[in-house]
Design an enzyme around this catalytic site. Sequence first.
Site, PDB file in Angstrom:
ATOM      1  N   ALA B 125     -41.790 -34.021  65.501  1.00 44.20           N
ATOM      2  CA  ALA B 125     -42.226 -34.428  66.836  1.00 44.20           C
ATOM      3  C   ALA B 125     -42.461 -33.239  67.755  1.00 44.20           C
ATOM      4  O   ALA B 125     -42.716 -33.410  68.946  1.00 44.20           O
ATOM      5  CB  ALA B 125     -41.186 -35.356  67.455  1.00 44.20           C
ATOM      6  N   ASN B 192     -33.482 -34.271  64.243  1.00 39.67           N
ATOM      7  CA  ASN B 192     -34.541 -33.616  63.481  1.00 39.67           C
ATOM      8  C   ASN B 192     -35.220 -32.505  64.272  1.00 39.67           C
ATOM      9  O   ASN B 192     -35.513 -31.439  63.740  1.00 39.67           O
ATOM     10  CB  ASN B 192     -35.571 -34.643  63.005  1.00 39.67           C
ATOM     11  N   HIS B 222     -40.671 -32.757  74.856  1.00 40.64           N
ATOM     12  CA  HIS B 222     -39.917 -31.597  74.376  1.00 40.64           C
ATOM     13  C   HIS B 222     -40.532 -30.338  74.968  1.00 40.64           C
ATOM     14  O   HIS B 222     -41.737 -30.111  74.822  1.00 40.64           O
ATOM     15  CB  HIS B 222     -39.971 -31.517  72.847  1.00 40.64           C
TER      16      HIS B 222
END
EC number: 1.4.1.21
Lengths: 272, 272
Positions: B125, B192, B222
């Site tokens: 991601a 992750n 993020h």
Amino acid sequence: MKRIALLGCGSMGTQIALTIDSNDFPAVLTHVYDASKAASSSLVEKLNNKPEIVENSHLLSSQHIDIVVEAASQDAVKDVALSVLQNKKDLMIMSVGALLDESIYDILSDACKDFKKTIYLPSGAIAGLDGIKSVKSELESLSITTTKHPRSLKGAKFFENSDINLDKIDSITTIFDGTAKEAVSLFPANINVAALLSLTGIGSKQTKVRILADPNTDKNTHHIEASGKFGKMTFTIENFPDKNNPKTSRLAILSAIETLKKYCSDEIQIGT
Amino acid sequence: MKRIALLGCGSMGTQIALTIDSNDFPAVLTHVYDASKAASSSLVEKLNNKPEIVENSHLLSSQHIDIVVEAASQDAVKDVALSVLQNKKDLMIMSVGALLDESIYDILSDACKDFKKTIYLPSGAIAGLDGIKSVKSELESLSITTTKHPRSLKGAKFFENSDINLDKIDSITTIFDGTAKEAVSLFPANINVAALLSLTGIGSKQTKVRILADPNTDKNTHHIEASGKFGKMTFTIENFPDKNNPKTSRLAILSAIETLKKYCSDEIQIGT
């Protein structure tokens, strides 16, 4: 142990050769070529494991090697890339601008499939290409804004038809705002970054490029924006120039070495 | 034509299987396994080219295949990863958190070299791992700030020992500020991303993680910062959740598919 041939013994080629020579990863540099005999001789002198200097660039891929690393010029790519693949060798290309010519890209892409070989393009002076290639099919817009000191823009073809006097710029100034396709011919020093982004994403006609001059910076900064159905990504990469070659970002050299290291190693490979 | 075995027939595995089945790249899904027989049967029903369902996860890598794709769980990685490599097959891992256990990472890294096989970890991601791995040796600091809606943080172990009431948050609030090593046990849903960044860069003890709750967002964002001698990189990735699996970002699925496509294709490969 991978066997590597190097095309181009300038600053970039020399740093790649020195890294291979340091035995940092399982590889050996077996053959080199540079149009300048002095450049190839000078490189070989610096190395502990002496590669053979071949007589012309086409002789690199006919040797017992795994990959040819090009660190020479766009013309060198156009000249040898196809024969490297035909000789069943892989190829790493630094002069990515050569692939913006669509007919060349298509020929080389087909040749990769025909001869079951791979061409590797390192991320160069930018980053985030792992993300951009993943969302390629959903990309709605892609742009890059490059900010450099005015002196780093000097000599660009763009200024032949412009009133801008780079010596008179005293604050951040937009020099160019257009497509990657236009930018690559007007700003040759920017070509690899614009070409990489175009090839990764939606092509040079749809990729927007802005070039800014900032008299108060000592870095080259690339700001990339990508958006689409997946969401949005923005990447800002502030690069110091390499101390051995001020025209190249330190990152461009490091990413080339990392790409080659990955090629040579059986390892846990991180990143798309 | 690469032959693929799939471990895990949940939402992620199903999307990977459907992509292979669409013949978008030269690959065929030959074998699948899921701890739930119903899940594997349900997946096989959806596919045109029916893979064989094997009786246990270890039987995947003893088939005539090229790569096992894990989309199951950390436990599944710990259980089968080594035997996949010993059976001379490549492995793509989605449950990257399993590799934060240093002894497991070292065993698998050595096994890649011993058996001349590769483990692939997609960028998940996040993005920019091409840049971060290139500058790994020069990294001085590395951090990630993740911003999510409070409801996306619910159930995390962190809240067992916290006074924070997620339902009462009415503006952006810092929930956690610490190392990746601490974060992965306290926020399993973030594991992750934190694991990938730690493994790419300077390890989980030196990678900083901040987690923010924002009641006004519909995305997972993020923000990564990396700095060192090379300069500085910042990556902001704003992800929409996947519509088929709201717990997963669309980008995580796209990056897995792109990694597999790259593995299966003789092509021009862009990015470090």
